[in-house]
Design an enzyme around this catalytic site. Structure first.
Site, PDB file in Angstrom:
ATOM      1  N   HIS A   1       0.841  -1.207   0.000  1.00  0.00           N
ATOM      2  CA  HIS A   1       0.000   0.000   0.000  1.00  0.00           C
ATOM      3  C   HIS A   1       0.877   1.260   0.000  1.00  0.00           C
ATOM      4  O   HIS A   1       0.619   2.210  -0.728  1.00  0.00           O
ATOM      5  CB  HIS A   1      -0.893   0.050   1.251  1.00  0.00           C
ATOM      6  CG  HIS A   1      -1.903  -1.052   1.353  1.00  0.00           C
ATOM      7  ND1 HIS A   1      -2.121  -1.758   2.512  1.00  0.00           N
ATOM      8  CD2 HIS A   1      -2.764  -1.567   0.436  1.00  0.00           C
ATOM      9  CE1 HIS A   1      -3.082  -2.656   2.318  1.00  0.00           C
ATOM     10  NE2 HIS A   1      -3.475  -2.573   1.065  1.00  0.00           N
TER      11      HIS A   1
ATOM     12  N   LYS B   1     -18.771  -4.944   7.282  1.00  0.00           N
ATOM     13  CA  LYS B   1     -17.533  -5.708   7.177  1.00  0.00           C
ATOM     14  C   LYS B   1     -16.872  -5.832   8.546  1.00  0.00           C
ATOM     15  O   LYS B   1     -16.922  -4.881   9.343  1.00  0.00           O
ATOM     16  CB  LYS B   1     -16.589  -4.946   6.225  1.00  0.00           C
ATOM     17  CG  LYS B   1     -15.726  -5.842   5.380  1.00  0.00           C
ATOM     18  CD  LYS B   1     -15.088  -5.039   4.272  1.00  0.00           C
ATOM     19  CE  LYS B   1     -13.810  -5.705   3.832  1.00  0.00           C
ATOM     20  NZ  LYS B   1     -13.177  -5.002   2.722  1.00  0.00           N
TER      21      LYS B   1
ATOM     22  N   SER C   1      -2.993  -7.884   2.817  1.00  0.00           N
ATOM     23  CA  SER C   1      -3.276  -7.734   4.248  1.00  0.00           C
ATOM     24  C   SER C   1      -3.772  -9.038   4.859  1.00  0.00           C
ATOM     25  O   SER C   1      -3.375  -9.414   5.969  1.00  0.00           O
ATOM     26  CB  SER C   1      -4.337  -6.650   4.470  1.00  0.00           C
ATOM     27  OG  SER C   1      -3.902  -5.424   3.977  1.00  0.00           O
TER      28      SER C   1
HETATM   29  P1  ADP Z   1      -9.715  -3.492  -0.325  1.00  0.00           P
HETATM   30  O1  ADP Z   1      -9.789  -2.011  -0.402  1.00  0.00           O
HETATM   31  O2  ADP Z   1     -10.183  -4.149  -1.601  1.00  0.00           O
HETATM   32  O3  ADP Z   1     -10.284  -4.059   0.921  1.00  0.00           O
HETATM   33  P2  ADP Z   1      -6.915  -3.332   0.449  1.00  0.00           P
HETATM   34  O4  ADP Z   1      -7.209  -2.396   1.538  1.00  0.00           O
HETATM   35  O5  ADP Z   1      -6.055  -4.510   0.802  1.00  0.00           O
HETATM   36  O6  ADP Z   1      -8.170  -3.890  -0.301  1.00  0.00           O
HETATM   37  O7  ADP Z   1      -6.148  -2.589  -0.725  1.00  0.00           O
HETATM   38  C1  ADP Z   1      -6.475  -1.308  -1.211  1.00  0.00           C
HETATM   39  C2  ADP Z   1      -5.945  -1.192  -2.625  1.00  0.00           C
HETATM   40  O8  ADP Z   1      -4.537  -1.447  -2.659  1.00  0.00           O
HETATM   41  C3  ADP Z   1      -6.563  -2.187  -3.622  1.00  0.00           C
HETATM   42  O9  ADP Z   1      -6.653  -1.553  -4.876  1.00  0.00           O
HETATM   43  C4  ADP Z   1      -5.556  -3.304  -3.672  1.00  0.00           C
HETATM   44  O10 ADP Z   1      -5.609  -4.026  -4.893  1.00  0.00           O
HETATM   45  C5  ADP Z   1      -4.253  -2.519  -3.550  1.00  0.00           C
HETATM   46  N1  ADP Z   1      -3.172  -3.332  -3.017  1.00  0.00           N
HETATM   47  C6  ADP Z   1      -3.190  -4.129  -1.922  1.00  0.00           C
HETATM   48  N2  ADP Z   1      -1.986  -4.739  -1.746  1.00  0.00           N
HETATM   49  C7  ADP Z   1      -1.187  -4.328  -2.775  1.00  0.00           C
HETATM   50  C8  ADP Z   1       0.161  -4.620  -3.194  1.00  0.00           C
HETATM   51  N3  ADP Z   1       0.926  -5.471  -2.522  1.00  0.00           N
HETATM   52  N4  ADP Z   1       0.621  -4.008  -4.296  1.00  0.00           N
HETATM   53  C9  ADP Z   1      -0.157  -3.165  -4.995  1.00  0.00           C
HETATM   54  N5  ADP Z   1      -1.436  -2.851  -4.675  1.00  0.00           N
HETATM   55  C10 ADP Z   1      -1.948  -3.417  -3.577  1.00  0.00           C
END
Ligand code: ADP
Length: 166
Positions: A23, A47, A134
């Site tokens: 992130h 959620k 995560s």
């Molecule tokens: P969500 O919002 O779908 O619950 P997350 O909070 O894990 O998912 O991720 C927020 C955003 O960051 C999403 O677009 C996800 O695809 C992206 N993301 C998560 N981990 C990574 C990573 N390792 N590399 C690039 N983008 C990521």
């Protein structure tokens, strides 16, 4: 000649439960290509989260440190409404594998239907963070795996504290 200066304000929404180095990499890169980046920590009452909204906000704030054009927000309604309220036009999402893309693509279609003014931009992950998510970190943590290289130090401590107290 009149020059019109357009500010590029983008929104990066996510659960960030917890924030990972993947992130942070997206945040650092997105902050370089837009004038202002608003990181939005989603609060979805339907959620179940590992960390509370305030804990996620605190971890994200401490992990990002001071990037001058990045701010962090909590939001419990539609993301496109946040985008509108802040007069932004762009949603940034990170994508890892093709499976991510399928989900993200559908999400962008939904957001487009909800608000045609909003565009989604996908940033591909840095290969270093290809397998980083995560949910995997939380799983690793509960079975005693080492995840210290995958998250900022402050997040590592917070996870260990939470697991220790449960
Ligand atoms: P969500 O919002 O779908 O619950 P997350 O909070 O894990 O998912 O991720 C927020 C955003 O960051 C999403 O677009 C996800 O695809 C992206 N993301 C998560 N981990 C990574 C990573 N390792 N590399 C690039 N983008 C990521």
């Amino acid at each position: 000649m009149i020059r019109l200066v357009v500010m590029l304000r983008a929104v990066y929404p996510g659960s960030f439960d917890p924030p990972t180095n993947g992130h942070l990499n997206i945040i650092e890169r997105a902050a370089k290509i837009c004038d202002e980046l608003l990181v939005v920590i989603a609060v979805n009452i339907n959620k179940e989260y590992f960390f509370s909204a305030e804990e996620r906000l605190d971890m994200m704030t401490k992990s990002i440190g001071s990037i001058p054009n990045v701010s962090i927000h909590l939001w419990s309604k539609l993301i496109v409404d946040f985008v509108d309220q802040k007069n932004a036009k762009i949603i940034i999402r990170g994508v890892r594998a093709l499976a991510d893309f399928e989900h993200e693509f559908e999400l962008s279609m939904i957001n487009k239907a909800l608000n045609p003014r909003v565009e989604t931009i996908f940033l591909p992950t840095d290969p270093k963070y290809f397998v980083l998510r995560s949910s995997a970190i939380k799983e690793l943590a509960t079975i005693g795996g080492d995840f210290s290289e995958m998250v900022p130090e402050i997040v590592c401590k917070a996870i260990n504290q939470k697991i220790g107290s449960s």
